[in-house]
Design a protein around this motif. Sequence first.
Motif, PDB file in Angstrom:
ATOM      1  N   ASP A  99       0.771  -1.301  -0.120  1.00 15.09           N
ATOM      2  CA  ASP A  99      -0.065   0.032  -0.075  1.00 15.09           C
ATOM      3  C   ASP A  99       0.720   1.157  -0.093  1.00 15.09           C
ATOM      4  O   ASP A  99       0.339   2.165  -0.327  1.00 15.09           O
ATOM      5  CB  ASP A  99      -0.848   0.052   1.300  1.00 15.09           C
ATOM      6  N   ILE A 100       2.123   0.999   0.470  1.00 15.38           N
ATOM      7  CA  ILE A 100       2.809   2.381   0.530  1.00 15.38           C
ATOM      8  C   ILE A 100       4.354   1.646   0.435  1.00 15.38           C
ATOM      9  O   ILE A 100       4.515   0.468   0.857  1.00 15.38           O
ATOM     10  CB  ILE A 100       2.596   3.076   1.723  1.00 15.38           C
ATOM     11  N   ALA A 101       5.404   2.507  -0.025  1.00 19.59           N
ATOM     12  CA  ALA A 101       6.581   2.007  -0.154  1.00 19.59           C
ATOM     13  C   ALA A 101       7.783   2.933   0.104  1.00 19.59           C
ATOM     14  O   ALA A 101       7.747   4.218  -0.141  1.00 19.59           O
ATOM     15  CB  ALA A 101       7.032   1.636  -1.699  1.00 19.59           C
ATOM     16  N   VAL A 102       8.656   2.676   0.887  1.00 18.20           N
ATOM     17  CA  VAL A 102       9.876   3.509   0.892  1.00 18.20           C
ATOM     18  C   VAL A 102      11.327   3.023   0.206  1.00 18.20           C
ATOM     19  O   VAL A 102      11.242   1.653   0.241  1.00 18.20           O
ATOM     20  CB  VAL A 102      10.405   3.650   2.498  1.00 18.20           C
ATOM     21  N   MET A 103      11.897   3.794  -0.353  1.00 16.53           N
ATOM     22  CA  MET A 103      12.888   3.202  -1.288  1.00 16.53           C
ATOM     23  C   MET A 103      14.331   4.141  -0.941  1.00 16.53           C
ATOM     24  O   MET A 103      14.239   5.391  -1.046  1.00 16.53           O
ATOM     25  CB  MET A 103      12.510   3.417  -2.689  1.00 16.53           C
ATOM     26  N   ARG A 104      15.355   3.416  -0.830  1.00  9.72           N
ATOM     27  CA  ARG A 104      16.540   3.980  -0.700  1.00  9.72           C
ATOM     28  C   ARG A 104      17.565   3.486  -2.088  1.00  9.72           C
ATOM     29  O   ARG A 104      17.249   2.297  -2.336  1.00  9.72           O
ATOM     30  CB  ARG A 104      17.538   3.624   0.574  1.00  9.72           C
ATOM     31  N   HIS A 105      18.242   4.485  -2.533  1.00  8.51           N
ATOM     32  CA  HIS A 105      18.937   3.977  -4.062  1.00  8.51           C
ATOM     33  C   HIS A 105      20.153   4.805  -4.021  1.00  8.51           C
ATOM     34  O   HIS A 105      20.033   6.024  -3.659  1.00  8.51           O
ATOM     35  CB  HIS A 105      17.856   4.372  -5.128  1.00  8.51           C
ATOM     36  N   PRO A 106      21.235   4.470  -4.501  1.00  5.14           N
ATOM     37  CA  PRO A 106      22.568   4.998  -4.755  1.00  5.14           C
ATOM     38  C   PRO A 106      22.412   6.116  -6.010  1.00  5.14           C
ATOM     39  O   PRO A 106      23.052   7.159  -5.792  1.00  5.14           O
ATOM     40  CB  PRO A 106      23.533   3.861  -5.216  1.00  5.14           C
ATOM     41  N   LYS A 107      21.328   5.963  -6.726  1.00  4.83           N
ATOM     42  CA  LYS A 107      21.214   6.892  -7.981  1.00  4.83           C
ATOM     43  C   LYS A 107      20.394   8.043  -7.579  1.00  4.83           C
ATOM     44  O   LYS A 107      18.951   8.062  -7.056  1.00  4.83           O
ATOM     45  CB  LYS A 107      20.781   6.301  -9.157  1.00  4.83           C
ATOM     46  N   GLU A 108      20.749   9.100  -7.640  1.00  4.46           N
ATOM     47  CA  GLU A 108      19.876  10.585  -7.435  1.00  4.46           C
ATOM     48  C   GLU A 108      18.952  10.570  -8.427  1.00  4.46           C
ATOM     49  O   GLU A 108      18.745  10.250  -9.714  1.00  4.46           O
ATOM     50  CB  GLU A 108      20.816  11.675  -7.609  1.00  4.46           C
TER      51      GLU A 108
END
Length: 308
Positions: A99-108
């Motif tokens: 229903d909702i997501a948090v995302m961390r990513h090395p690419k801006e």
Amino acid sequence: MQKIRHLIEPSDLTNLEIEQLVDLGLKIFDDPAQYAQKCRGKILASLFYEPSTRTKFSFDSAMLRLGGNIIGFADPDSTSDKKGESLTDTIRVISYYADIAVMRHPKEGAPLLASKQAEIPIINGGDGGHQHPTQTLTDLITIKRFKGSLKNHVVAFQGDLKYGRTVHSLIKTLARFDTKKFILISPPELRLPSSLKRQLLKNYPALAIEEVNHLSDVVTQIDILYCTRIQKERFFNEEDYLKLKNSYILDKAGISAAKADMIIMHPLPRVNEIAYEVDDDPRAIYFEQSKMGVYVRMALIMTLLGVA
Ligand code: NCD
């Protein structure tokens, strides 16, 4: 249908919304039992393409404390990313599972790109050296709790102001709350990006910004000292990192002349930049800061899911 809200950078929130999130987070902190069922039946996907301790676990903890569930990964190599699936395809599918997501990513920009395809709210949990809006919310709830207000402080940032995404998000946001003065303490190689400085001065012509090399030159003026780690993973070569890695080590002697009610913040993890002896100082609130991250993230999840 209601428009889906994402949180990609702090400017996605109005000042009023930021204050409401902080105040709701403080209410939850005071009485968490009241909120224990708010997200019952809801699922948070936590998608971490880069290492994380606090951001990932505080989001997971926040959703579980709201009565919801979590799915996700902390190692993209365990997913179809490894087979070459695009981020946008992944997020389309995850939209069906959560229903909702948090995302961390090395690419801006990766969470922004994902949000264009997503049918659920996407929260940026840190994208490269760019932004980290939920750390900013964590910092603000901490400031409100320990200083009583978000406004009119002299705020010093020390460390890696070039690559530190927590600094980039927080400085832009605090500028919106009548900060009296920013003091930027860094080696010349790790100064705040000049584009960001220019933007701040253009948007807030009355804002005072002072750049110095050493804390000792300014320590008596500071209300909030925000320390950061030298961001090893953003350097292009190891040699440059090794040269700068111990640029600053905050110790007891270094803060002996500081105000009695100055607060020392750090998004953590610390590597070397704050000596362990400082932890006992009542002004050192960085562990309390990481604690507050859970409550403000609970407020954020509830708000984006429309159950606040
Ligand atoms: C920060 C980050 O990931 O940018 N950590 C965090 O989320 N608390 C700071 C850092 O890694 O130095």
